[in-house]
Design an enzyme around this catalytic site. Structure first.
Site, PDB file in Angstrom:
ATOM      1  N   HIS A 467       0.845  -1.209   0.000  1.00 47.80           N
ATOM      2  CA  HIS A 467       0.000   0.000   0.000  1.00 47.80           C
ATOM      3  C   HIS A 467       0.880   1.259   0.000  1.00 47.80           C
ATOM      4  CE1 HIS A 467      -3.650   2.352   1.311  1.00 47.80           C
ATOM      5  NE2 HIS A 467      -2.697   3.147   1.761  1.00 47.80           N
ATOM      6  N   GLU A 468       1.790   1.333   0.968  1.00 48.71           N
ATOM      7  CA  GLU A 468       2.642   2.531   1.060  1.00 48.71           C
ATOM      8  C   GLU A 468       3.557   2.634  -0.159  1.00 48.71           C
ATOM      9  OE1 GLU A 468       1.765   4.696   3.020  1.00 48.71           O
ATOM     10  OE2 GLU A 468       0.526   3.462   4.338  1.00 48.71           O
ATOM     11  N   HIS A 471       1.742   4.401  -2.897  1.00 44.66           N
ATOM     12  CA  HIS A 471       1.856   5.862  -2.746  1.00 44.66           C
ATOM     13  C   HIS A 471       3.235   6.325  -3.245  1.00 44.66           C
ATOM     14  CE1 HIS A 471      -1.789   6.839  -0.610  1.00 44.66           C
ATOM     15  NE2 HIS A 471      -1.505   6.119   0.456  1.00 44.66           N
ATOM     16  N   HIS A 474       3.492   6.667  -6.892  1.00 43.58           N
ATOM     17  CA  HIS A 474       2.788   7.882  -7.320  1.00 43.58           C
ATOM     18  C   HIS A 474       3.745   9.082  -7.230  1.00 43.58           C
ATOM     19  CE1 HIS A 474      -1.433  10.012  -7.034  1.00 43.58           C
ATOM     20  NE2 HIS A 474      -0.850  10.199  -8.194  1.00 43.58           N
TER      21      HIS A 474
END
Length: 676
Positions: A467-468, A471, A474
């Protein structure tokens, strides 16, 4: 001359952590604030008429020295703080709020921005330039540029107060987390606990010169305890301690802080002409207004509640059959869920953990990023770190071009707040023909390696890392012109799409085969376990959905109406939870006083966005599944239309360009097993 006043002479212009002294920060902030003011003066005093270049672009690139200092300082304040940094943060927060107001309420600056904005149709701007112009203009209006002097002064006052209150809120939670220890000296109290959790607790006790075992409210210690400890009274004790954080009528009690924050936010919104704080916030979100958010939450609630009710009944019956329990309490949920999951799927985290050695999982994330986006990660020791445990990587593409610096910080320690997050020490942007590349970091709190074992992750921690890392991608793949539209600078209910979509690969055989190997035997994870992971992914999903919805409803409760009549935090919270509550209430526990996402994080009026983004990610991943989870064409579309674009266009425009249509809620319900 302070370290912040000169160009860093480090690899890739990275932060020179080892050379920064505590006493450097305050002067650096003072000088950064002065420089930002000078840059603003240069715009307002420009004798030439306002143009897109000399006003809008100049504004976008102003204050960058201060932003750099702020990102270094506040990232350390979250990941490696101490009393001195806490003091500096308290001193600096109101000054930064005052500067933001000096800019937002600067009439001469606003007049120039307004002048350019009024001509926008004739300026022949590209999509990113149009977004920047709209965002600049709206930024002023949303921050009080149209107010009279008296109201502007009150706005400044509110912002300064909020800055300090929010910091205090977070510091109180950290203090309460650090203050609690469950110190055990009788071995029988450890019954049911995994070996790794016992070893970590023994290590903590030894480091404090104590006998026995110490468990804390840090997640890697707390979660295994409430999930596995057979001693129900001890589960109750630590669970109640967690629920009492910052709600104990002591110096760290956040009740008054959060009431003040909610009321000040409401007053601020009213000053600016909005009905509530949520109306103000949601104007700049995909969801657009509180009514849509409420409908979205209630629609999901109506679909998930029957499933959640069935799951709660099943769990209650199981606990009764197993241990003769008449009523499930909050400290029983994780424990009996885990037992039921083991019975149904013969699957438990302790069985899975040996296959998820941290280093391997990280390399697995790197391999997925390589297969999808052609990225290469090379660990280097030439980049300065703020703590010995931090790992540093250079990221390049297939052509060997430098893409980003990546920091990874994985273990809990005293000066680090709980949870997991991605952040950046430097954004991507383009200036004077140079594409400045980003410095991105992920910070987690995983179980440390011990004398006998490496760091082995629970499956939940595996998905957290992915998940991290989503990010981080991104941030790393950002390719926009302006720093304030780059990377994760997007609408808040869009920011979780890149992170949540990455979690999907953790459930796929082809992805798990890349990294899930036994840390001792090197044997690949057995395919029957992979199948069980996939089948069990929607286990208790109704209850999990209700839990997330309850937080979203609580957030909208605090921010979607006039909070001035609320005096009793607990009673108000109970009214918000009424439609989602299955477990009996605990009188001396409350969620709001430690709900840092909405009271000192960026999620006020935005907690719904986790579920909103799940709709986006389920719909987006369904596209990958149609074509193949490593399909280069879909990956290129995702990279080019979502990851690299930051906030350069409206997120729905970007999403439709990637997907060809708007997202469908059914993809989420189907994945969660909630579609009848």
């Amino acid at each position: 001359m302070g370290i912040f006043n000169q160009k860093f002479t480090t690899a890739h212009d990275t932060a020179p952590f080892s050379q920064i002294k505590i006493e450097d920060y305050l002067p650096a902030f003072e000088q950064g604030i002065e420089k930002a003011k000078t840059e603003i003066d240069a715009i307002t005093e420009n004798a030439e008429g306002p143009t897109f270049s000399n006003t809008i672009e100049a504004l976008a690139y102003s204050g960058m020295q201060l932003d750099r200092i702020s990102s270094i300082f506040f990232n350390l304040h979250s990941a490696e703080t101490n009393e001195e940094l806490d003091k500096i943060a308290q001193e600096v927060a109101p000054k930064l709020a005052a500067l933001a107001n000096d800019i937002n309420l600067n009439l001469a600056l606003f007049e120039r921005v307004k002048s350019v904005h009024s001509e926008k149709d004739s300026l022949n701007l590209n999509a990113e330039q149009q977004t920047l112009l709209d965002k600049s203009y709206k930024g002023f209006v949303r921050n009080g540029a149209l107010l009279n002097t008296e109201k502007k002064d009150r706005l400044r006052q509110i912002d300064a107060e909020l800055a300090v209150l929010k910091l205090k809120f977070g510091e109180n939670i950290l203090a309460e987390t650090n203050a609690y220890q469950l110190h055990l000296t009788d071995e029988k109290d450890l019954s049911g606990l995994p070996e790794g959790a016992i070893e970590a607790a023994r290590g903590l006790a030894a480091s404090l010169d104590k006998e026995g075992w110490i468990f804390t409210l840090d997640y890697p210690s707390y979660i295994p305890f409430v999930t596995y400890a057979d001693n129900r009274e001890l589960r109750k004790e630590i669970s109640l301690a967690a629920g009492r954080k910052a709600f104990q009528k002591n110096e760290y009690d956040n009740s008054q802080n959060l009431l003040s924050i909610a009321k000040l936010r409401y007053e601020r919104a009213q000053l600016l002409g909005y009905a509530t704080h949520a109306h103000f916030v949601l104007e700049e979100r995909m969801a657009q207004n509180p009514e849509r958010v409420q409908l979205f939450l209630e629609d999901l609630l109506s679909k998930a509640k029957p499933a959640a009710g069935g799951e709660f009944d099943e769990l209650s019956a199981f606990a009764k059959k197993l241990d003769g329990l008449e009523h499930l309490e909050k400290w029983d949920g994780a424990y009996y869920s885990e037992k039921l999951k083991q019975e149904k799927f013969q699957l438990d985290d302790e069985l899975l953990k040996p296959y998820f050695k941290l280093e391997r999982v990280l390399n697995g994330a790197f391999t997925v990023a390589f297969k999808l986006f052609g990225l290469h990660f090379k660990e280097v020791d030439t980049i300065d770190k703020y703590h010995d445990e931090v790992q540093t990587f250079e990221v390049t593409d297939d052509q060997g071009n430098f893409i980003a610096v990546f920091y990874a910080d994985f273990f809990p320690r005293k000066g680090k707040r709980n949870g997991a997050w991605m952040t950046s020490f430097k954004p991507q942007y383009q200036i004077n023909g140079n594409n400045e590349r980003p410095h991105v970091s992920i910070v987690c709190n995983f179980t440390k390696p011990t004398a006998t074992k490496p760091s082995l992750l629970t499956f939940n921690e595996v998905t957290t890392l992915f998940h991290e890392f989503g990010h981080a991608l991104h941030g790393m793949l950002a390719n926009t012109t302006y720093p304030n539209l780059s990377g994760t600078s997007v609408f808040w209910d869009f920011v979780e799409l890149p992170s949540q979509i990455m979690e999907n690969w953790c459930y796929e055989k082809d992805a798990l085969a890349l990294f899930a190997r036994h840390y001792e035997s090197n044997e690949a994870i057995p395919m029957d376990l992979v199948e069980k992971i996939k089948v069990s992914a929607s286990f208790m999903e109704g209850m999990a959905t209700l839990r997330q919805l309850s937080f979203g409803l609580l957030d909208m409760g605090w921010h979607g109406q006039d909070p001035t009549g609320i005096h009793d935090v607990k009673a108000f919270e109970n009214s918000c939870f009424a439609s989602t509550q299955f477990y009996p209430d605990v009188a001396d526990n409350a969620m709001s006083p430690s709900f840092s996402h909405i009271f000192n994080g960026g999620y006020s009026s935005g907690y719904y966005s986790y579920k909103w983004a799940e709709v986006l990610d389920a719909d987006a991943f369904a596209y990958f599944q149609e074509k193949g989870i490593f399909d280069k064409e879909v990956a290129a579309k995702f990279k080019d239309n979502i990851l690299s674009q930051g906030g350069s266009e409206h997120p729905m425009t970007l999403y439709k360009r990637f997907r060809g249509k708007e997202p469908q809620v059914d993809a989420l319900l189907k994945r969660a097993g909630l579609l009848a």
